[in-house]
Design an enzyme around this catalytic site. Structure first.
Site, PDB file in Angstrom:
ATOM      1  N   LYS A  17      -9.661   7.307 -11.502  1.00 62.34           N
ATOM      2  CA  LYS A  17      -9.106   6.022 -11.054  1.00 62.34           C
ATOM      3  C   LYS A  17      -7.699   5.781 -11.605  1.00 62.34           C
ATOM      4  CE  LYS A  17     -12.850   3.915 -12.544  1.00 62.34           C
ATOM      5  NZ  LYS A  17     -13.858   2.866 -12.829  1.00 62.34           N
ATOM      6  N   ASP A  26       0.838  -1.208   0.000  1.00 64.17           N
ATOM      7  CA  ASP A  26       0.000   0.000   0.000  1.00 64.17           C
ATOM      8  C   ASP A  26       0.873   1.258   0.000  1.00 64.17           C
ATOM      9  OD1 ASP A  26      -2.445   1.317   0.007  1.00 64.17           O
ATOM     10  OD2 ASP A  26      -2.592   1.357   2.194  1.00 64.17           O
TER      11      ASP A  26
HETATM   12  C1  LIG Z   1       5.295  11.231  -2.414  1.00 62.36           C
HETATM   13  C2  LIG Z   1       3.966  10.911  -1.857  1.00 62.36           C
HETATM   14  C3  LIG Z   1       4.005   9.949  -0.721  1.00 62.36           C
HETATM   15  C4  LIG Z   1       2.646   9.519  -0.261  1.00 62.36           C
HETATM   16  C5  LIG Z   1       2.760   8.341   0.656  1.00 62.36           C
HETATM   17  C6  LIG Z   1       1.466   7.703   0.859  1.00 62.36           C
HETATM   18  C7  LIG Z   1       1.639   6.266   1.204  1.00 62.36           C
HETATM   19  C8  LIG Z   1       0.549   5.707   2.019  1.00 62.36           C
HETATM   20  C9  LIG Z   1      -0.620   5.299   1.177  1.00 62.36           C
HETATM   21  C10 LIG Z   1      -1.686   4.789   2.079  1.00 62.36           C
HETATM   22  C11 LIG Z   1      -3.008   4.984   1.423  1.00 62.36           C
HETATM   23  C12 LIG Z   1      -4.094   4.492   2.323  1.00 62.36           C
HETATM   24  O1  LIG Z   1      -3.912   3.609   3.110  1.00 62.36           O
HETATM   25  S1  LIG Z   1      -5.578   5.236   2.200  1.00 62.36           S
HETATM   26  C13 LIG Z   1      -6.467   4.544   3.533  1.00 62.36           C
HETATM   27  C14 LIG Z   1      -7.333   3.345   3.135  1.00 62.36           C
HETATM   28  N1  LIG Z   1      -8.384   3.792   2.245  1.00 62.36           N
HETATM   29  C15 LIG Z   1      -9.508   4.358   2.675  1.00 62.36           C
HETATM   30  O2  LIG Z   1      -9.754   4.515   3.849  1.00 62.36           O
HETATM   31  C16 LIG Z   1     -10.485   4.784   1.600  1.00 62.36           C
HETATM   32  C17 LIG Z   1     -11.938   4.753   2.074  1.00 62.36           C
HETATM   33  N2  LIG Z   1     -12.816   4.965   0.945  1.00 62.36           N
HETATM   34  C18 LIG Z   1     -13.075   6.225   0.495  1.00 62.36           C
HETATM   35  O3  LIG Z   1     -12.690   7.240   1.117  1.00 62.36           O
HETATM   36  C19 LIG Z   1     -13.889   6.348  -0.756  1.00 62.36           C
HETATM   37  O4  LIG Z   1     -14.673   5.190  -0.935  1.00 62.36           O
HETATM   38  C20 LIG Z   1     -13.015   6.599  -1.978  1.00 62.36           C
HETATM   39  C21 LIG Z   1     -12.213   7.913  -1.846  1.00 62.36           C
HETATM   40  C22 LIG Z   1     -12.025   5.451  -2.232  1.00 62.36           C
HETATM   41  C23 LIG Z   1     -13.919   6.694  -3.224  1.00 62.36           C
HETATM   42  O5  LIG Z   1     -15.000   7.551  -2.945  1.00 62.36           O
HETATM   43  P1  LIG Z   1     -15.456   8.684  -3.970  1.00 62.36           P
HETATM   44  O6  LIG Z   1     -14.402   9.731  -4.068  1.00 62.36           O
HETATM   45  O7  LIG Z   1     -16.806   9.143  -3.547  1.00 62.36           O
HETATM   46  O8  LIG Z   1     -15.447   7.986  -5.331  1.00 62.36           O
HETATM   47  P2  LIG Z   1     -16.671   7.352  -6.130  1.00 62.36           P
HETATM   48  O9  LIG Z   1     -17.314   8.481  -6.870  1.00 62.36           O
HETATM   49  O10 LIG Z   1     -17.518   6.506  -5.258  1.00 62.36           O
HETATM   50  O11 LIG Z   1     -15.902   6.395  -7.135  1.00 62.36           O
HETATM   51  C24 LIG Z   1     -15.106   6.894  -8.188  1.00 62.36           C
HETATM   52  C25 LIG Z   1     -14.880   5.728  -9.130  1.00 62.36           C
HETATM   53  O12 LIG Z   1     -14.107   4.716  -8.441  1.00 62.36           O
HETATM   54  C26 LIG Z   1     -14.841   3.491  -8.386  1.00 62.36           C
HETATM   55  N3  LIG Z   1     -14.605   2.883  -7.071  1.00 62.36           N
HETATM   56  C27 LIG Z   1     -14.641   3.469  -5.875  1.00 62.36           C
HETATM   57  N4  LIG Z   1     -14.337   2.598  -4.885  1.00 62.36           N
HETATM   58  C28 LIG Z   1     -14.101   1.422  -5.502  1.00 62.36           C
HETATM   59  C29 LIG Z   1     -13.741   0.124  -5.029  1.00 62.36           C
HETATM   60  N5  LIG Z   1     -13.541  -0.131  -3.748  1.00 62.36           N
HETATM   61  N6  LIG Z   1     -13.577  -0.826  -5.943  1.00 62.36           N
HETATM   62  C30 LIG Z   1     -13.751  -0.605  -7.266  1.00 62.36           C
HETATM   63  N7  LIG Z   1     -14.091   0.605  -7.770  1.00 62.36           N
HETATM   64  C31 LIG Z   1     -14.283   1.606  -6.903  1.00 62.36           C
HETATM   65  C32 LIG Z   1     -16.300   3.898  -8.553  1.00 62.36           C
HETATM   66  O13 LIG Z   1     -17.057   2.835  -9.097  1.00 62.36           O
HETATM   67  C33 LIG Z   1     -16.173   5.035  -9.554  1.00 62.36           C
HETATM   68  O14 LIG Z   1     -15.945   4.511 -10.832  1.00 62.36           O
HETATM   69  P3  LIG Z   1     -16.638   5.140 -12.137  1.00 62.36           P
HETATM   70  O15 LIG Z   1     -18.100   5.056 -11.897  1.00 62.36           O
HETATM   71  O16 LIG Z   1     -16.147   6.570 -12.198  1.00 62.36           O
HETATM   72  O17 LIG Z   1     -16.148   4.312 -13.245  1.00 62.36           O
END
Ligand SMILES: CCCCCCCCCCCC(=O)SCCNC(=O)CCNC(=O)[C@H](O)C(C)(C)COP(=O)(O)OP(=O)(O)OC[C@H]1O[C@@H](n2cnc3c(N)ncnc32)[C@H](O)[C@@H]1OP(=O)(O)O
Length: 253
Positions: free
Chosen positions: A218, A172
């Protein structure tokens, strides 16, 4: 207005600068007769003035494989042209700190106290070599990001091997950093991992993230985790990152 100026400084979702820490109470008793200025200086946090530590630089816990791979990529961050002039190479080392900017509320219920104590998960153990020792390199031309990981003794899952959750964390981290560089602020929406062979505790592995495709909000990336010489496949993954607006982070929604 506030959000706009913050947005400008928040480009690329930079978690790279230290947070101006909270005021901390004086440990020593107040000296009678001190001026207001002196008292204020007394409670100003020392880290505010110090340079943040970059955790992605070599330390004494790094083994020979970790050092070798670091040097392999680091030597390609700057290349020497004919005539001895130096210029940017294809790879770029990404610095790594243990705190992020705290413009975001991180959720309306997060108290100031918790925010002041927050640390990046992968950098929250102080003992060098005990958990995640890693460094990331990015190659924007090839749209690749590489992570070199030395997995410490606190990451044990099955006896002698690395915990699957720790492997997922590093996948991740590498794919998340890569997607951020490719697309700006993103959140992990989907992470799918196949664990093919266990990673011995203490060993050094390479995580390679490649861009698969971008579709509107995406960003799809793939990731392979291999042994340090590339001969063994440990894990492979696909990940979907969805772009988010900075306001989403700022507002904590
Ligand atoms: C140098 C730098 C260092 C940077 C260093 C960083 C390194 C660390 C990285 C760690 C990152 C993390 O751990 S992040 C933490 C874990 N993740 C989370 O907690 C995320 C929780 N979920 C959310 O907040 C939300 O569900 C989102 C943001 C993911 C999506 O919500 P949204 O923004 O409302 O988007 P939404 O309109 O629903 O969806 C947009 C498009 O994506 C698709 N979509 C959305 N979710 C999914 C899904 N799970 N699986 C499939 N497809 C999906 C939808 O169908 C749609 O497709 P279409 O219809 O447009 O085709």
């Amino acid at each position: 207005m506030m959000a706009a100026s913050v947005r400008a400084t928040f480009r690329l979702f930079q978690p790279l600068r230290p947070v101006p820490p909270m005021r901390i109470p004086l440990r020593q008793p107040t000296v009678p007769g001190r001026t207001t200025v002196a008292r204020t200086m007394g409670v100003l946090p020392l880290p505010f003035f110090s340079k943040p530590r970059d955790f992605s630089l070599p330390n004494s816990s790094w083994g020979p494989e970790m050092v070798r791979l670091y040097e392999h990529y680091n030597s390609q961050c700057e290349v020497e042209r004919e005539g001895g002039e130096k210029q940017k190479g294809p790879w770029k080392r990404l610095p790594s700190y243990n705190r992020v900017l705290k413009y975001a509320t991180g959720g309306v219920y997060l108290s100031k106290l918790i925010q002041s104590k927050a640390r990046l998960f992968t950098r929250n153990i102080k003992e060098p070599g005990a958990s995640f020792e890693y460094v990331l390199f990015d190659n924007s031309e090839e749209q690749k990001c590489v992570g070199i990981l030395q997995a410490g003794h606190l990451l044990e899952g099955p006896p002698g091997f690395v915990h699957g959750g720790a492997i997922a964390t590093m996948i991740d981290t590498v794919t998340g950093a890569h997607a951020t560089l490719l697309s700006g602020p993103v959140m992990t929406a989907n992470l799918n991992i196949n664990y093919r062979s266990p990673i011995p505790l203490g060993s050094t592995v390479v995580l390679e993230s490649c861009l698969d495709k971008k579709e509107d909000k995406k960003t799809f990336v793939t990731c392979k985790v291999t042994s340090s010489n590339g001969s063994k496949l440990h894990s492979e993954a696909t990940a979907l990152f969805v772009s988010i607006s900075v306001c989403k982070i700022l507002d904590g929604v």
